[in-house]
Design a protein around this motif. Structure first.
Motif, PDB file in Angstrom:
ATOM      1  N   ILE A 293      22.340  41.971  51.527  1.00  0.00           N
ATOM      2  CA  ILE A 293      21.941  43.198  52.042  1.00  0.00           C
ATOM      3  C   ILE A 293      20.991  44.034  51.410  1.00  0.00           C
ATOM      4  CG2 ILE A 293      23.169  45.407  52.753  1.00  0.00           C
ATOM      5  CD1 ILE A 293      25.883  43.532  53.301  1.00  0.00           C
ATOM      6  N   ILE A 294      21.140  44.113  50.148  1.00  0.00           N
ATOM      7  CA  ILE A 294      20.247  45.147  49.325  1.00  0.00           C
ATOM      8  C   ILE A 294      18.861  44.494  49.710  1.00  0.00           C
ATOM      9  CG2 ILE A 294      19.317  45.740  47.291  1.00  0.00           C
ATOM     10  CD1 ILE A 294      22.401  45.907  46.381  1.00  0.00           C
ATOM     11  N   GLY A 295      18.387  43.134  49.550  1.00  0.00           N
ATOM     12  CA  GLY A 295      17.317  42.590  49.520  1.00  0.00           C
ATOM     13  C   GLY A 295      16.585  42.708  51.175  1.00  0.00           C
ATOM     14  N   LEU A 296      17.727  42.497  52.039  1.00  0.00           N
ATOM     15  CA  LEU A 296      17.234  42.981  53.580  1.00  0.00           C
ATOM     16  C   LEU A 296      16.705  44.058  53.744  1.00  0.00           C
ATOM     17  CD1 LEU A 296      17.038  41.334  56.420  1.00  0.00           C
ATOM     18  CD2 LEU A 296      19.420  42.391  56.820  1.00  0.00           C
ATOM     19  N   LEU A 297      17.436  45.038  53.154  1.00  0.00           N
ATOM     20  CA  LEU A 297      16.986  46.705  53.395  1.00  0.00           C
ATOM     21  C   LEU A 297      15.683  46.993  52.515  1.00  0.00           C
ATOM     22  CD1 LEU A 297      20.393  48.675  52.747  1.00  0.00           C
ATOM     23  CD2 LEU A 297      19.379  48.134  55.055  1.00  0.00           C
ATOM     24  N   VAL A 298      15.494  46.202  51.425  1.00  0.00           N
ATOM     25  CA  VAL A 298      14.268  46.587  50.728  1.00  0.00           C
ATOM     26  C   VAL A 298      13.191  45.984  51.423  1.00  0.00           C
ATOM     27  CG1 VAL A 298      13.054  45.884  48.582  1.00  0.00           C
ATOM     28  CG2 VAL A 298      15.493  46.889  48.460  1.00  0.00           C
ATOM     29  N   SER A 299      13.428  44.553  52.125  1.00  0.00           N
ATOM     30  CA  SER A 299      12.239  43.994  52.947  1.00  0.00           C
ATOM     31  C   SER A 299      11.853  44.805  54.052  1.00  0.00           C
ATOM     32  CB  SER A 299      12.788  42.601  53.267  1.00  0.00           C
ATOM     33  OG  SER A 299      13.037  41.685  51.895  1.00  0.00           O
TER      34      SER A 299
ATOM     35  N   ILE B 256      18.851  36.653  54.837  1.00  0.00           N
ATOM     36  CA  ILE B 256      19.948  36.286  55.659  1.00  0.00           C
ATOM     37  C   ILE B 256      20.751  35.297  55.200  1.00  0.00           C
ATOM     38  CG2 ILE B 256      20.084  35.406  57.927  1.00  0.00           C
ATOM     39  CD1 ILE B 256      17.681  37.461  58.827  1.00  0.00           C
ATOM     40  N   LEU B 257      19.802  34.291  54.490  1.00  0.00           N
ATOM     41  CA  LEU B 257      20.301  33.124  53.885  1.00  0.00           C
ATOM     42  C   LEU B 257      21.360  33.527  52.915  1.00  0.00           C
ATOM     43  CD1 LEU B 257      20.468  29.914  53.828  1.00  0.00           C
ATOM     44  CD2 LEU B 257      18.892  30.332  52.139  1.00  0.00           C
ATOM     45  N   LEU B 258      21.281  34.291  52.037  1.00  0.00           N
ATOM     46  CA  LEU B 258      22.210  34.734  51.037  1.00  0.00           C
ATOM     47  C   LEU B 258      23.423  35.506  51.790  1.00  0.00           C
ATOM     48  CD1 LEU B 258      19.961  36.518  48.231  1.00  0.00           C
ATOM     49  CD2 LEU B 258      21.407  34.189  48.050  1.00  0.00           C
TER      50      LEU B 258
END
Length: 78
Positions: free
Chosen positions: A41-47, A7-9
């Motif tokens: 967004i990719i990191g959020l989805l993977v998380s 979310i920060l990114l």
């Protein structure tokens, strides 16, 4: 990468994309912002995918309850 970092990114990328109007030689600030948003967004989805497979902090069905000692139930027939 955790949810909070993702979310920060996304937030930093959005600020760089739409709120900053500085020109730097050799660096396109808008492109950096878009890249940060995409990575966030990719990191959020993977998380979120790994969070749902891990189960989070709640107890799952069939997980054996909490971390306490095993309980023995004794039923007496009169």
């Amino acid at each position: 990468m955790g949810i909070s970092l993702s979310i920060l990114l996304i937030a930093v990328g959005a600020v760089l994309t739409w709120a900053v109007s500085v020109e730097a030689s050799g660096v396109d600030i808008t492109a950096v912002g878009v890249i940060l948003m995409i990575v966030g967004i990719i990191g959020l989805l993977v998380s979120l995918v790994f969070w749902s497979s891990w189960g989070g902090f709640g107890a799952r069905a069939g997980a054996g309850g909490g971390g306490g000692a095993p309980q023995t139930n004794i039923i007496k027939d009169d």
